[in-house]
Scaffold this active site. Structure first.
Site, PDB file in Angstrom:
ATOM      1  N   ASP A 226      61.691  -9.220  12.269  1.00 61.18           N
ATOM      2  CA  ASP A 226      61.634 -10.697  11.818  1.00 61.18           C
ATOM      3  C   ASP A 226      61.137 -10.405  10.152  1.00 61.18           C
ATOM      4  O   ASP A 226      60.555  -9.437   9.923  1.00 61.18           O
ATOM      5  CB  ASP A 226      60.817 -11.535  12.389  1.00 61.18           C
ATOM      6  CG  ASP A 226      60.762 -13.162  11.894  1.00 61.18           C
ATOM      7  OD1 ASP A 226      61.383 -13.134  10.924  1.00 61.18           O
ATOM      8  OD2 ASP A 226      60.339 -13.879  12.632  1.00 61.18           O
TER       9      ASP A 226
HETATM   10  C1  BGC Z   1      61.738 -16.505  10.797  1.00 69.08           C
HETATM   11  C2  BGC Z   1      63.200 -16.012  11.281  1.00 69.08           C
HETATM   12  C3  BGC Z   1      64.009 -16.056  10.372  1.00 69.08           C
HETATM   13  C4  BGC Z   1      63.718 -15.153   9.161  1.00 69.08           C
HETATM   14  C5  BGC Z   1      64.522 -15.152   7.783  1.00 69.08           C
HETATM   15  C6  BGC Z   1      61.140 -15.877   9.538  1.00 69.08           C
HETATM   16  O1  BGC Z   1      60.196 -16.430   8.945  1.00 69.08           O
HETATM   17  O2  BGC Z   1      60.529 -16.512  11.797  1.00 69.08           O
HETATM   18  O3  BGC Z   1      63.403 -16.841  12.230  1.00 69.08           O
HETATM   19  O4  BGC Z   1      65.298 -15.554  10.802  1.00 69.08           O
HETATM   20  O5  BGC Z   1      62.215 -15.588   8.512  1.00 69.08           O
HETATM   21  O6  BGC Z   1      64.559 -16.297   7.232  1.00 69.08           O
END
Ligand code: BGC
Length: 740
Positions: A226
């Site tokens: 993530d």
């Molecule tokens: C989120 C993810 C997301 C990523 C990219 C993170 O803060 O938890 O679900 O895909 O950001 O935007």
């Protein structure tokens, strides 16, 4: 897979491949172009300019399909797959190689701020729909990233929080959906979550990312972090994390090279991850050329999907559907300014948005008035009075209630599940003036509906419906579409009833999953707690009758068949649900658990036999003693119905169990030893030897056995008055050095 070593890459090149080149892109390598990864689950958030993962910066216009909370209410994997395919087309057209979804974390607690992005409190619904989404997207040559792996069920302190989960709930509830998605749809990537699981960050968790995901489940794709989940690149690579995102910090790549040089990191780990990332680049490079996207067609699909997601929670006296010529008072700001998606990284710049008020007007031949009903404190009394007057003057009120963008979002959890007070005031005022009031709900997480249920004549729940929601709601209100959605999450009477209530969101960066297996309906059912609307609930404008269910074996698996008849006045769609129950189980179980569901379209008067397969393996529980899935032998009851609390027919079948081989140890009890075909007789003869002369061991009463049954061998030896190790060797039939 491309071999990173033979591709002639230097250690620095390989290290660079294991992190992004920028916020949304990987490195390019060996002639393969870089891959763009972007959100998200219900629409493509392609940011041409400045990048962020909070949904702040602008992104290219894209279709906003129903977010997972809404989409799940379709219970329809075919629909979800079609949505996935459309998302794949839009992603490819925008140059996106991997779409960051689906989010399949379990809705453990109604307060989780990100529940709008997750499907269900049930792992089967999450897994089946998640797999369909992946099939749809990947069928168009775009990769998916199933997230957030794993046990990421709250937003509070999400980057540090340690999810403490016992083995059974971890496997049976929280990992189960991921296992299904990986087995059934082979996602290109898996996104590891921010949190820790039982003390170890997901990004550094070798057990999670390698032993379980790759070795046991056979995942061959890329594990991506993530955004910002990696705090230690070296530990992450060693654990099996391939691609740290976002990228752009070459200093961290240099640290990886140094760690290999000074022996802290096995070069094979970097080779393997670099090879997997190259494999991803190669896969993306094989995607067919993007075709222009027909946004009109996608908008129509967004409407169709939204209509399938609407749940008719209540419809007393057939209030709905509305007559076209009814005089309507449409109230509540969401009628004119829809809430149709959630906040944060999944926020889509919708290509267009249907407004429910306009859509109602365009279908109605009667008078349609509109009032906000609530607003600033200064206007409150006036708005309420206007709403009352409009309600009295109309034949029916359509009252839009729900949560605003501020009330819930990625990044924080809610503290309660109540509707805002001014909305409840409006509800009370309007229903007093006009009993024929239809409430239409918009929200990401579950809201408390006890009062809405008591006061409204009919209730439609859209959760979040995406950009086509306005038209879909109007179609359902007027009966153009017969609603068929079902709740994928229980609506409790009170937040305090939620099984996780006392264990959410934890303290000091630690959350104990104290409710264990009893998540969602499993918990409400186990305690017999009344709920406002149960898991799986949803009404229709027609009625369905169920015949007697029957179950047969089909190879190893079970096939449950039930005849469903549409006995009402119009065509309709039914969601047949099968729950399994096992009385007299040796292990703790929920009273029932969903094991199959199927959507069936039935013309008026039609009867159709519906057959639902239940794989034998889905009857298994996780046995921590052997670290594996075990099917317990015995009678299983298959409960077939319209919802978890509307079971129409039950049928039972005997299923042979798996043999569980637990090596006997010094800590095994007398009962366990006696059950063993070899050690049992040895123990019996030892009893005989140590018994006072003339005692009749074989004739010992059962009560004597019951008294000693739970004594472990290593304590028993103290009573038998002989050399303890020799006795153990004799009973277990092996040298003492091999006995633990
Ligand atoms: C989120 C993810 C997301 C990523 C990219 C993170 O803060 O938890 O679900 O895909 O950001 O935007």
């Amino acid at each position: 897979m491309v071999d990173a070593t033979s591709a002639g890459l230097t250690p620095a090149d390989k290290a660079a491949l294991t992190s992004g080149a920028s916020f949304w892109r990987t490195e390019a390598a060996v002639g393969l172009p870089a891959v763009t990864l972007t959100d998200g689950p219900h629409g493509v958030r392609m940011q041409p300019g400045s990048a962020d993962h909070l949904g702040l910066g602008q992104s290219a216009p894209a279709t906003c399909f129903p977010p997972a909370a809404g989409l799940a209410q379709s219970w329809d994997h075919r629909m979800v797959e079609r949505v996935g395919a459309a998302l794949g087309d839009e992603a490819r057209a925008l140059g996106v190689g991997v779409l960051l979804g689906p989010g399949i974390n379990i809705k453990r607690d109604p307060r989780c701020g990100r529940n709008f992005e997750y499907y269900s409190e049930d792992p089967l619904v999450s897994g089946v729909l998640g797999a369909a989404w992946v099939r749809g997207v990947q069928g168009r040559g775009v990769g998916a990233s199933v997230k957030h792996f794993a046990a990421n069920n709250a937003e509070h302190d999400r980057m540090r929080s340690d999810s403490r989960v016992e083995a059974r709930p971890l496997h049976e509830i929280y990992l189960q959906g991921f296992r299904r998605v990986i087995a059934e749809s082979h996602p290109w990537t898996v996104m590891c979550s921010y949190n820790k699981i039982n003390g170890v960050y997901a990004s550094e968790n070798r057990w999670l990312l390698t032993d379980l995901l790759r070795t046991r489940w056979g995942f061959t794709g890329v594990v991506v972090s993530d955004w910002g989940a990696v705090s230690d690149r070296v530990r992450a690579l060693a654990a099996g994390l391939d691609l740290a995102m976002p990228g752009g910090d070459s200093g961290l790549d240099a640290e990886v090279v140094t760690a290999v040089e000074d022996g802290r990191l096995d070069p094979a780990a970097v080779d393997a991850s670099a090879a997997r990332v190259l494999g991803l680049l190669a896969r993306a490079a094989r995607a067919p050329h993007p075709a222009p996207v027909d946004l009109d067609a996608h908008h129509r699909l967004a409407r169709e999907a939204a209509a399938r997601c609407i749940v008719l929670l209540k419809n007393s006296g057939d209030t709905l559907p509305l007559r076209r010529d009814a005089a309507l008072a449409v109230l509540g700001p969401f009628a004119a300014h829809p809430r149709f998606q959630g906040g944060g990284s999944s926020h889509v710049n919708a290509s267009r948005v249907d407004i429910a008020l306009d859509e109602i007007r365009s279908r109605s031949s009667g008078d349609v008035t509109y009032g906000a009903g609530y607003g600033s404190a200064a206007d409150q009394e006036r708005l309420l009075e206007e709403a009352r007057a409009a309600a009295r003057a109309a034949d029916a009120v359509v009252l839009f209630l729900g949560l605003s963008d501020r009330d819930e979002s990625e990044g924080y959890d809610r503290e309660h599940i109540d509707l805002p007070a001014e909305q409840l005031d409006l509800l009370r005022a309007v229903t007093e003036a006009q009993p024929c009031t239809i409430v239409v709900l918009a929200h990401g997480g579950v809201v408390r509906l006890a009062e809405v249920d008591r006061l409204a004549a009919a209730v439609l729940d859209g959760a979040l419906l995406g950009q086509g929601g306005g038209a879909a709601l109007a179609d359902v209100l007027f009966g153009v579409v017969n609603p068929s959605g079902r709740l994928a999450e229980t609506v409790p009477v009170r937040l305090e009833d939620a099984p996780s209530f006392l264990n959410f969101p934890g303290e000091h960066s630690r959350v104990v999953y104290g409710e264990g297996l009893f998540v969602g309906y499993r918990g409400y059912d186990a305690r017999g707690t009344a709920v406002t609307y149960p898991f799986g609930h949803g009404l229709s404008y027609t009625t369905f009758e169920y015949g007697d269910a029957a179950v047969v074996t089909d190879g190893e698996d079970l096939a449950v068949t039930v005849a469903v008849t549409n006995t009402g006045p119009r065509a309709g769609r039914e969601v047949v649900q099968v729950y399994v129950a096992k009385a007299d189980s040796a292990v703790l179980r929920a009273p029932q658990a969903l094991v199959a569901f199927e959507v069936v379209d039935l013309p008026r008067g039609a009867t159709e036999p519906v057959t639902l397969r239940v794989p034998r393996s889905d009857l298994a529980y996780w046995d921590d003693r052997v670290g594996d899935w075990v099917v317990e032998g015995g009678v299983y009851t298959l409960r077939v119905g319209r919802s978890s609390r509307d079971i129409r027919s039950c049928t039972s079948i005997e299923v042979p169990g798996d043999a569980v081989h637990l090596p006997l140890t010094a800590n095994s009890t007398i009962t366990e030893v006696l059950a063993d075909p070899e050690a049992g007789p040895r123990l019996m003869s030892m009893f005989a030897e140590t018994m006072p002369a003339g005692a009749d061991v074989a004739g010992l009463g059962m009560d004597v056995f019951a008294m000693v049954a739970s004594i472990p061998l290593n304590r028993l030896t103290a009573f038998v008055g002989r050399d303890a190790s020799a006795a153990l060797e004799q009973i277990l039939g092996r040298p003492e050095s091999t006995i633990d």
